[in-house]
Design an enzyme around this catalytic site. Structure first.
Site: not given
Length: 353
Positions: A60-63
């Site tokens: 999910v970090y920066s998708f």
């Protein structure tokens, strides 16, 4: 750099873990950092050259951008996959679809495939659930995690941001069926946020798990640049993304206490805050992120800071918070038992101070 066992396993990880939330910076994550490939390569190279073998990211970090940047950096720098312990996470929303979030078997398998592709690897060493999913039964989550372990695409599993009872229930389910259990828990832990000590720390010590603290500098509040006379302003991350929550007045008291200790050691306040976390029971590897190599190097040097017993006691006292119930009752009732002749401290279930 020192190395510790990752929970009750034979895997050794550096006591500093490279966090990658500053990589990418798209959408919601822009406030954390916007490092692109060249800057990411410098950060990863600096970390590796200084003994860090543990890298933590999340789908999910920066998708997905953080994972992609990490994978490309490892490839571009020619780093040996076998020398790295790579961790990522699953749970967060990765799209608008109904099933693009959560911890069902479907989501776990789909999201793992995406992570492996972005990281350009055939397996991850530590696959962590990024929180609790109130919709999916824990039995399904643990079975899904067991399936990806048996597939060879995951070596170990861990959790993050769960309550102690949820961790124990999940591991109890796994133990009952002979499945893989969580070997680590990733949680917010800093000298300004010691809630973890009420339930998680005693559980970890009892179960021989690893604590992987995130945000040990309380979202930059303990970096040393903030004081009562120099509060967050301008383009400070704290103004646009006030997370994790911090009792600022109490944190300023802690910073005031750390400053003379930092001066005595000739180091930054940030290093003292990190050294305090590194010294806590159950802590295996402290996750630090950075926006540049200078910041990273300063934080890495926290492993060289040895706080005296007196300094630790001073910092523990100024940062202490009242124990909630039933912890204060457990401590109170344990008093008459701690005085028993030949009592062994290893028998105590009292919450560590």
């Amino acid at each position: 750099m020192n190395y510790k066992s990752l929970g009750n396993t034979g895997v050794l990880v550096s006591e500093i873990c490279l966090g990658t939330m500053t990589f990418g910076g798209s959408g919601y994550w822009k406030a954390m950092g916007e490092l692109q490939q060249n800057a990411v390569n410098d950060i990863v190279r600096t970390a590796f050259d200084n003994g860090i073998n543990f890298i933590d990211t999340a789908n999910v970090y920066s998708f997905g951008e953080s994972e992609r940047l990490v994978g490309q950096s490892i490839k571009s720098l020619g780093l040996s996959r076998d020398e790295l312990v790579i961790a990522t996470k699953v749970r967060g929303r990765m799209g608008e679809g109904k099933n693009q979030v959560g911890l069902g078997r479907l989501q776990i398998m789909q999201q793992l495939e995406g992570s492996l592709k972005r990281l350009q690897v055939d397996h991850v060493d530590l696959y962590q659930i990024h929180g609790f999913d109130p919709v999916t039964p824990l039995e399904e989550t643990m079975r899904g995690l067991e399936d990806v372990v048996r597939s060879g695409k995951v070596r170990y599993i861990g959790c993050s941001n769960l309550a102690a009872w949820q961790v124990m229930k999940a591991n109890g389910i796994a133990d009952k069926h002979g499945w893989s259990k969580f070997i680590s828990t990733q949680n917010y832990y800093s000298i300004a946020g010691r809630d973890l000590e009420n339930e998680i720390v005693p559980m970890v010590l009892d179960q021989q798990m690893a604590i992987l603290p995130w945000s040990p500098l309380a979202g930059g509040f303990l970096s040393g640049k903030y004081t009562r006379d120099n509060k967050p302003e301008g383009d400070s991350r704290r103004l646009g993304f006030d997370f994790p929550p911090v009792n600022q007045e109490r944190a300023y008291d802690i910073i005031d206490a750390m400053k003379p200790i930092a001066d005595a050691h000739g180091v930054s306040v940030a290093r003292i805050a990190l050294a305090w976390v590194l010294a806590k029971p159950g802590v295996t590897s402290v996750i630090i992120g950075a926006k540049n190599t200078d910041q990273l190097l300063d934080n890495i040097k926290a492993v060289d800071v040895s706080l005296t017993t007196e300094q630790l006691e001073q910092l523990n006292e100024i940062s202490a918070t009242p124990a909630p119930y039933p912890q204060w009752m457990i401590q109170r009732q344990s008093g008459d038992r701690l005085g028993v002749a030949n009592f062994s401290p290893n028998q105590s279930t009292v919450v560590p101070k």
